[in-house]
Scaffold this motif. Structure first.
Motif, PDB file in Angstrom:
ATOM      1  N   SER A 272      29.318  37.818  47.589  1.00 19.35           N
ATOM      2  CA  SER A 272      30.489  37.780  47.166  1.00 19.35           C
ATOM      3  C   SER A 272      31.324  38.979  47.130  1.00 19.35           C
ATOM      4  N   LEU A 273      32.548  39.124  47.250  1.00 20.29           N
ATOM      5  CA  LEU A 273      33.432  40.232  47.726  1.00 20.29           C
ATOM      6  C   LEU A 273      34.372  40.668  46.817  1.00 20.29           C
ATOM      7  N   MET A 274      34.583  41.980  46.691  1.00 20.21           N
ATOM      8  CA  MET A 274      35.312  42.567  45.755  1.00 20.21           C
ATOM      9  C   MET A 274      36.336  43.536  46.419  1.00 20.21           C
ATOM     10  N   GLY A 275      37.654  43.732  46.314  1.00 24.27           N
ATOM     11  CA  GLY A 275      38.545  44.726  47.120  1.00 24.27           C
ATOM     12  C   GLY A 275      39.134  45.636  45.930  1.00 24.27           C
ATOM     13  N   PHE A 276      40.348  46.260  46.430  1.00 25.52           N
ATOM     14  CA  PHE A 276      40.964  47.347  45.602  1.00 25.52           C
ATOM     15  C   PHE A 276      41.986  47.288  46.001  1.00 25.52           C
ATOM     16  N   ASP A 277      43.297  47.311  45.349  1.00 19.61           N
ATOM     17  CA  ASP A 277      44.831  47.384  45.642  1.00 19.61           C
ATOM     18  C   ASP A 277      45.607  46.228  45.251  1.00 19.61           C
ATOM     19  N   ASP A 278      45.149  44.954  45.285  1.00 23.38           N
ATOM     20  CA  ASP A 278      45.669  43.829  44.932  1.00 23.38           C
ATOM     21  C   ASP A 278      47.170  43.703  46.091  1.00 23.38           C
ATOM     22  N   ASP A 279      46.612  43.757  47.290  1.00 23.08           N
ATOM     23  CA  ASP A 279      47.618  43.445  48.251  1.00 23.08           C
ATOM     24  C   ASP A 279      48.098  42.187  47.950  1.00 23.08           C
ATOM     25  N   LYS A 288      40.559  33.405  47.311  1.00 23.63           N
ATOM     26  CA  LYS A 288      41.336  34.403  46.820  1.00 23.63           C
ATOM     27  C   LYS A 288      40.692  35.610  46.143  1.00 23.63           C
ATOM     28  N   LEU A 289      41.033  36.962  46.599  1.00 25.84           N
ATOM     29  CA  LEU A 289      40.210  37.927  46.267  1.00 25.84           C
ATOM     30  C   LEU A 289      40.232  38.491  44.987  1.00 25.84           C
ATOM     31  N   THR A 290      39.012  38.929  44.301  1.00 24.70           N
ATOM     32  CA  THR A 290      38.901  39.561  43.282  1.00 24.70           C
ATOM     33  C   THR A 290      39.117  40.943  43.749  1.00 24.70           C
ATOM     34  N   THR A 291      39.812  41.893  42.876  1.00 22.70           N
ATOM     35  CA  THR A 291      40.371  43.025  43.315  1.00 22.70           C
ATOM     36  C   THR A 291      41.068  43.998  42.165  1.00 22.70           C
ATOM     37  N   PHE A 292      41.245  45.146  42.385  1.00 24.54           N
ATOM     38  CA  PHE A 292      42.086  46.002  41.355  1.00 24.54           C
ATOM     39  C   PHE A 292      43.218  46.339  41.615  1.00 24.54           C
ATOM     40  N   GLN A 293      44.314  46.010  40.623  1.00 29.15           N
ATOM     41  CA  GLN A 293      45.657  46.293  40.815  1.00 29.15           C
ATOM     42  C   GLN A 293      45.985  47.627  40.345  1.00 29.15           C
ATOM     43  N   GLN A 294      46.539  48.429  41.310  1.00 29.79           N
ATOM     44  CA  GLN A 294      47.133  49.664  41.004  1.00 29.79           C
ATOM     45  C   GLN A 294      48.442  49.763  40.454  1.00 29.79           C
ATOM     46  N   ASN A 295      48.760  50.293  39.285  1.00 28.78           N
ATOM     47  CA  ASN A 295      49.918  50.555  38.529  1.00 28.78           C
ATOM     48  C   ASN A 295      50.849  51.243  39.219  1.00 28.78           C
ATOM     49  N   LYS A 296      51.613  50.934  40.355  1.00 29.77           N
ATOM     50  CA  LYS A 296      52.588  51.751  41.017  1.00 29.77           C
ATOM     51  C   LYS A 296      53.730  52.188  40.345  1.00 29.77           C
ATOM     52  N   ASN A 297      54.154  51.284  39.501  1.00 30.95           N
ATOM     53  CA  ASN A 297      55.321  51.756  38.706  1.00 30.95           C
ATOM     54  C   ASN A 297      55.145  52.806  37.703  1.00 30.95           C
TER      55      ASN A 297
END
Length: 337
Positions: A272-279, A288-297
């Motif tokens: 399994s694979l996890m990322g970070f950023d929600d590019d 499709k990548l499980t990841t973390f979405q940073q709250n840029k706004n």
């Protein structure tokens, strides 16, 4: 005291030309302006920002420091590009314009900021090799806010990377994974995203009674897919004793996906694979990548708010402000028994 007339005699340019160069006005070439500024600095000229501010009160300019020596994605970066766009909207609504500050062999960030008489500076993604130049800003009297890196006496508005690292690892554990590899981005104490995510990962393992496997850790040299590919190849050649990989950002994860394709591995069946950023690519790659979405706004809005507070003298922000990231579950993590 060095005057513009002294600099004119030294350089051979007229006094009006010297004035334009030192005040960031007029139609001078960059080469001419930088040459004059360099000679002025060498002669010990003191940039009289205070006098100009006294005459005009404020410039309504905010300086932006935005470099890209580690990620190679420029304004398309999923976090920093979005932060810059929303920050621009927020400060323009308050009557400010942005000007990008550059650092060259002949001019520092600080002197460029003084040349343009900026009212404040947002440090979005600096070149950390220029950390001394950034630190000079913190004692300059110019209000500064950072959105990614830590500097003395400068507030940083940043994603809660530690919490994201912890929660991401906890999610993998909830899906049955106890052998979890970690692929880090470049680790430093000032640019701390990778270190904080890795620390969250380690602390979560410890909290669940899982011993970290040092062989299942690798650090990439840059934040891009090529570096992710290279770093993961080292990790995978050293050990395959893991069922999941936590990549410190999505571009590193993309490099892992490419490695898997090149070596007939199937994600999430092989691991399994996890990322970070929600590019943007995270929802289009396969799987499709499980990841973390940073709250840029939120990061941008808080950055604008506190920088405007500093400029107006209303209040001082805390040393750092942490913004939670959101877990986005997609297809790249498989539940195992």
């Amino acid at each position: 005291m060095i005057t513009i007339y002294d600099i004119a005699r030294e350089t051979g340019y007229s006094a009006p030309t010297i004035s334009k160069a030192l005040n960031g006005t007029g139609k001078l070439s960059n080469a001419t302006r930088e040459k004059i500024v360099k000679i002025a600095e060498d002669m010990g000229y003191k940039f009289n920002m205070a006098a100009k501010t006294l005459a005009t009160k404020k410039s309504n300019l905010i300086g932006v420091i935005f470099e890209d020596n580690k990620m190679l994605s420029g304004f398309q970066h999923p976090l920093f590009g979005g932060v810059l766009n929303r920050f621009r909207e927020a400060v323009e609504a308050a009557g400010y314009d942005l000007v990008f500050l550059s650092r060259t062999a002949s001019i520092s960030y600080l002197n460029h900021a003084r040349l343009r008489s900026v009212d404040g500076i947002v440090i979005i993604n600096p070149n950390m090799e220029d950390s001394k130049n950034i630190e000079d800003l913190s004692t300059s009297g110019i209000p500064c806010i950072s959105t990614n890196d830590y500097f003395p006496n400068i507030c940083t508005v940043i994603t809660d990377n530690y919490k994201g690292g912890y929660e991401g690892t906890e999610y993998l554990i909830s899906q049955g994974h106890t052998k979890i590899a970690f692929l880090a981005g470049p680790i430093s104490t000032s640019s701390a995203a990778s270190l904080e995510r890795y620390t969250g990962y380690k602390d979560c393992l410890k909290a669940h009674g899982i011993k970290e496997d040092k062989n299942a850790f690798e650090e990439s040299d840059m934040w891009n897919s090529q570096s992710g590919y290279k770093a993961f190849s080292k990790l995978y050649e050293r050990t395959q004793d893991f069922t999941a990989v936590f990549a410190a950002d999505d571009m590193l994860a993309l490099g892992i996906i490419q490695y898997a394709e090149d070596h007939q591995l199937c994600i999430p069946d092989s691991f399994s694979l996890m990322g970070f950023d929600d590019d943007k690519i995270s929802s289009y790659c396969r799987p499709k990548l499980t990841t973390f979405q940073q709250n840029k706004n939120t990061i941008a809005e808080l950055t604008a708010e506190y920088l405007l507070y500093l400029i107006s003298g209303i209040s001082e922000p805390p040393p750092s402000i942490k913004v939670p990231a959101k877990l986005i579950v997609r297809e790249s993590v498989k539940r195992i028994n």
